[in-house]
Design a protein around this motif. Structure first.
Motif, mmCIF file in Angstrom:
data_model
loop_
_atom_site.group_PDB
_atom_site.id
_atom_site.type_symbol
_atom_site.label_atom_id
_atom_site.label_comp_id
_atom_site.label_asym_id
_atom_site.label_seq_id
_atom_site.Cartn_x
_atom_site.Cartn_y
_atom_site.Cartn_z
ATOM 1 N N SER A 12 -12.663 102.481 49.823
ATOM 2 C CA SER A 12 -13.409 101.845 49.073
ATOM 3 C C SER A 12 -14.855 101.896 49.471
ATOM 4 O O SER A 12 -15.204 101.873 50.830
ATOM 5 C CB SER A 12 -12.949 100.391 48.940
ATOM 6 N N TYR A 61 -20.961 110.162 51.724
ATOM 7 C CA TYR A 61 -20.142 110.631 50.856
ATOM 8 C C TYR A 61 -19.534 111.873 51.151
ATOM 9 O O TYR A 61 -18.224 112.278 51.184
ATOM 10 C CB TYR A 61 -20.806 110.764 49.307
ATOM 11 N N THR A 119 -15.387 102.052 43.892
ATOM 12 C CA THR A 119 -16.881 101.961 44.296
ATOM 13 C C THR A 119 -17.281 100.375 43.789
ATOM 14 O O THR A 119 -16.501 99.703 43.415
ATOM 15 C CB THR A 119 -17.624 103.024 43.848
ATOM 16 N N LYS A 145 -15.522 112.761 52.172
ATOM 17 C CA LYS A 145 -14.798 113.768 51.038
ATOM 18 C C LYS A 145 -14.268 114.901 52.054
ATOM 19 O O LYS A 145 -13.098 115.439 51.885
ATOM 20 C CB LYS A 145 -15.824 114.440 50.365
ATOM 21 N N TYR A 176 -10.979 106.249 45.232
ATOM 22 C CA TYR A 176 -12.194 105.710 45.687
ATOM 23 C C TYR A 176 -12.631 104.846 44.929
ATOM 24 O O TYR A 176 -13.708 104.961 43.925
ATOM 25 C CB TYR A 176 -13.509 107.051 45.839
ATOM 26 N N MET A 214 -16.936 110.781 43.582
ATOM 27 C CA MET A 214 -16.333 110.032 44.482
ATOM 28 C C MET A 214 -16.356 108.574 43.943
ATOM 29 O O MET A 214 -16.653 107.560 44.948
ATOM 30 C CB MET A 214 -16.623 110.020 46.007
#
Lengths: 616, 195
Positions: free
Chosen positions: A439, A382, A397, A386, A395, A412
């Motif tokens: 993703s 992450y 998820t 970022k 983002y 995120m």
């Protein structure tokens, strides 16, 4: 020997609800078990996994719930006693085979364990899967305690064979995850193979066949209705004029409320354990003799509506209420105090509830949301993404530990609805907006239902980046295996499927396999995806440290410490990573050496190089 | 028998699920009707983990607000947060060693002073038993034995009909040999704190 294999009929043991289900299946001589794990069902297959290593039970973690049910269908249609387990939203995935397997039926008993999650302790919704029994016309059993979880599971196989239908057992979190006394029965021998008798006009659901099968299903449904009228699981307790109808975990709250309020002589309780098909005769008789009726059921007003319709049909005028009485609503699970108060209020019984201590003068308490573990590789991935993509990128998820990326400071996670949705929704976000899209999906979830989304993304020329967080296990639900896992350290032989080969085989050209604890290289790979015009896939590989520790694969590193002479208190480490091993001692950042696993991410992030490995 | 409703509250990793399970086993070994409830899954990742043990003439597996007879808190902030489970008669047994959540470290809220917290709790409930359980666990050389310390204090408090001998038997069966001695020592020292 596995504790559920002890041959001690009559002995009373403390079992988790999910263990009781597994034991019940073994007492029915179950031969074949499949699942995809999901809280609150996961301990059932965990037990089967270990039991299969020391018995003739066949067990597999299937790729997803649809696959699990179809694999199970093959075994049950061939004639083996089969159990398939999943959480409530898993049955959505398996609903396609479910609906037509109901037409086709089974030969060997098939039990489908469905675990609902009222209050969403570990789920994305709290749908009431009693509707699936109605939708599919399949029988549903609802146990109320650990003993019934064992007994009903054991008996459900016979019921399934008598009817030629799969039987659904519905539990909830408060049954799956309670421990209670269970008196064991006898274990039955396991039949290891069957011979499939061909019968295409029963098993091949083309329209001409399925028209007849639907009729056959309704006939079986009528037979099931007769059984639910007589079964031991639907019963009336007491003979008072005040009626209470209850099912599942809430039955216990009703039983305790009646006892606590001392109204046992005034009340009769209709307990619905074989809840679908609804025992209409029993219900009508119950309603006839009551002055008024309270329906106590968590989530949807299913029994309430059905009983009202039945009362109308039979010309019964006793008031029937459920939702809206006291705090009863369609939201969340019930609890004993809430039920006691509602029962007292509905029947006008004097009752003084316990008074909670005054909490108005407590200071504001800092939150303690769950957090990625110390040394969790997701934190590093992450961070790297970022650094490159910033905060305006969308983002999407998915479902797993990494969904915790929702919380600050990571922040995120912008969209999640179900397993696999990160990939397919990424297609939509990237096409519909001018924002960048990255993703995130876990390895197990990718196999479960991410692959089809990726195929779609490639075929339809979408442009975004997919990060596959490959920690070598199904971490969130308790470290189950999946098709991408190296199973050798677990002592079982399964063929491992390479995510990289799979992704390349689908035609993705921009593929990066990274080790997230090598932060610089990971960031370089992320940057390359930013430049790429098409679908990029980053496979971020690092074992879940908890899984690695549990399986002897953990490479011990020295914990880190903050050199306070060098530290200039930027606090990038703690503010950007929020690792649970870090804490503030006064104004200075310190690292708890017992929690630090030496992943070194904080050391790589520190602008002063003030975080160093601890010298022994 | 009289109904006893117990709530265990802890931070993920502190071992309250094991403690409540072992208590359930010990109660069952004494033929005391018992039901234990646990929460597994996402909350265990560093979040708050609650379990409950109910004994006696009761079948419900959970404890509603204001209905705990005993609250066993493994961390003082979480004990404070769980006060909604308590009434004026509740016995609260709490570890005093703070484990600040990461929200404090990133500036989202302040950790309340443990002394003040204990004072607040003590003034509201029937009885407060508090001690530094982590210090005991360190002293016996097994930092993971906090749950044994807390179990010891619970048994020592005399609030439930489970005896120390039955409890220790279950601990002995369920503990790896390497940790048995330190676990039993932690249990005894916890018991002494509550006597």
């Amino acid at each position: 020997m596995h504790k559920l294999l002890i041959d001690a009929p009559g002995e009373e043991v403390l079992l988790l609800g999910n263990e009781a289900i597994a034991r019940g299946a073994l007492e029915a001589g179950v031969s074949f078990a499949t699942c995809y794990p999901g809280t609150p069902s996961s301990e059932i297959p965990e037990n089967f996994f270990r039991i299969s290593m020391e018995s003739d039970l066949y067990f597999e973690y299937s790729t997803n719930e649809k696959v699990a049910l179809e694999v199970g269908a093959g075994a049950a249609v061939a004639g083996l006693r089969t159990i398939v387990t999943m959480k409530h939203v898993g049955l959505n995935v398996a609903s396609d085979p479910l609906m037509t397997l109901a037409y086709v039926g089974v030969k060997g008993g098939m039990v489908i364990i469905n675990a609902d999650d009222p209050s969403l302790f570990s789920s994305q919704n709290e749908q009431d899967n009693r509707y699936y029994a109605r939708l599919s016309s399949l029988p549903m059993l609802e146990p109320t305690n650990t003993q019934e979880m064992k007994d009903m599971t054991a008996e459900a196989f016979g019921l399934s064979e008598e009817l030629g239908l799969p039987v659904i057992i519905r539990t909830t979190t408060r049954l799956a995850h309670i421990r209670g006394a269970v008196r064991l029965g006898e274990l039955k021998p396991i039949q290891t193979s069957a011979h499939f008798e061909k019968s295409p006009f029963h098993f091949v659901a083309v329209p001409a066949v399925a028209r007849n099968l639907h009729k056959l299903l309704l006939e079986k449904y009528d037979q099931a209705s007769e059984k639910s009228e007589q079964g031991p699981y639907n019963q009336v307790i007491g003979d008072g004029k005040w009626g209470i109808v209850a099912n599942g975990a809430a039955f216990n709250y009703v039983k305790d409320a009646v006892s606590d309020l001392g109204i046992g002589d005034k009340v009769s309780i209709l307990k619905l354990g074989f809840s679908w098909p609804m025992p209409k005769g029993l219900c009508a008789d119950f309603l006839k003799g009551r002055d008024k009726v309270l329906v106590v059921e968590e989530l949807e007003p299913i029994n309430e509506d059905a009983l009202r319709a039945l009362a109308q049909e039979k010309g019964i005028s006793a008031p029937i209420q459920g939702k809206g009485v006291g705090a009863f609503s369609r939201l969340y699970e019930y609890d004993p105090g809430m039920v006691r108060k509602a029962v007292a209020g509905y029947f006008d019984v004097d009752y003084e509830p316990s008074v909670v201590v005054n909490t108005s003068d407590l200071p504001a308490l800092p939150g303690r949301p769950p957090n990625l573990c110390a040394g969790c590789p997701h934190r590093a991935t992450y961070y790297a993404v970022k650094q490159v993509y910033g905060t305006d990128t969308v983002y999407p998820t998915d479902i797993g530990c990494y969904t915790l990326g929702l919380l600050p400071p990571i922040s995120m996670a912008d969209f999640v609805i179900c397993m696999g949705s990160s990939v397919s929704s990424g297609c939509g976000f990237s096409r519909a907006t001018d924002q960048k899209v990255v993703s995130f999906i876990g390895d197990s979830t990718f196999f479960h239902s991410g692959i089809t989304g990726l195929v779609n993304a490639i075929h339809n020329n979408h442009k975004f980046t997919l990060v596959i967080l490959d920690n070598g296990t199904t971490a969130m639900t308790g470290h189950q295996i999946h098709p991408g896992v190296d199973t050798t350290p677990l002592g079982v032989e399964r063929t491992r499927i390479s995510i990289e080969n799979l992704v390349r085989g689908l035609g993705v050209e921009d593929v990066h396999v990274v080790k997230p604890f090598k932060l610089k290289k990971t960031i370089e790979a992320v940057k390359a995806t930013m430049e790429y015009d098409g679908i990029s896939v980053i496979i971020s590989q690092e074992l879940c440290p908890l899984f690695a520790k549990a399986t002897g694969q953990f490479k011990k590193s020295k914990p880190f410490y903050v050199n306070q002479k060098k530290c200039k208190n930027h606090r990038d480490c703690i503010n950007l990573l929020a690792c649970p091993a870090m804490y503030l001692d006064g104004e200075q950042v310190e690292i708890d050496k017992n929690l630090c696993v030496g992943c070194s991410i904080c050391a790589q992030v520190c602008p002063e190089n003030a975080i160093l490995p601890l010298k022994e | 028998m009289e109904t006893k409703r117990l709530v265990f509250i802890a931070v993920g990793g502190q071992g309250n699920l094991l403690a409540s399970r072992l208590l359930g086993e010990a109660a069952l070994s004494m033929n005391i009707p018992t039901v234990v409830s646990e929460i597994h899954g996402m909350a265990q990742r560093g979040g708050i983990v609650e379990s409950a043990v109910l004994m006696g003439d009761v079948t419900s597996p959970i404890v509603s607000g204001a209905e705990a007879d005993v609250l066993i808190g493994f961390e003082p902030l979480e004990t404070l947060r769980a006060l909604g489970k308590c009434n004026g008669d509740t016995v609260v047994i709490t570890n005093t060693h703070p484990l600040p959540p990461f929200t404090v470290a990133i500036g989202q809220g302040a950790y309340p002073s443990p002394e003040k917290s204990l004072e607040l709790i003590g003034a509201k409930v029937g009885k407060l038993i508090s001690f530094d359980g982590n210090a005991i666990a360190e002293e016996v050389g097994n930092p993971l034995s906090l749950n044994m310390v807390m179990l010891g204090a619970l048994i020592g408090s005399g609030t439930i009909p489970v005896g120390a001998e039955e409890m220790k038997k279950v601990i002995a069966i369920s503990t790896k040999k390497a940790f048995l001695e330190s676990n039993l020592k932690a249990f005894d020292m916890g018991m002494a704190k509550a006597n």
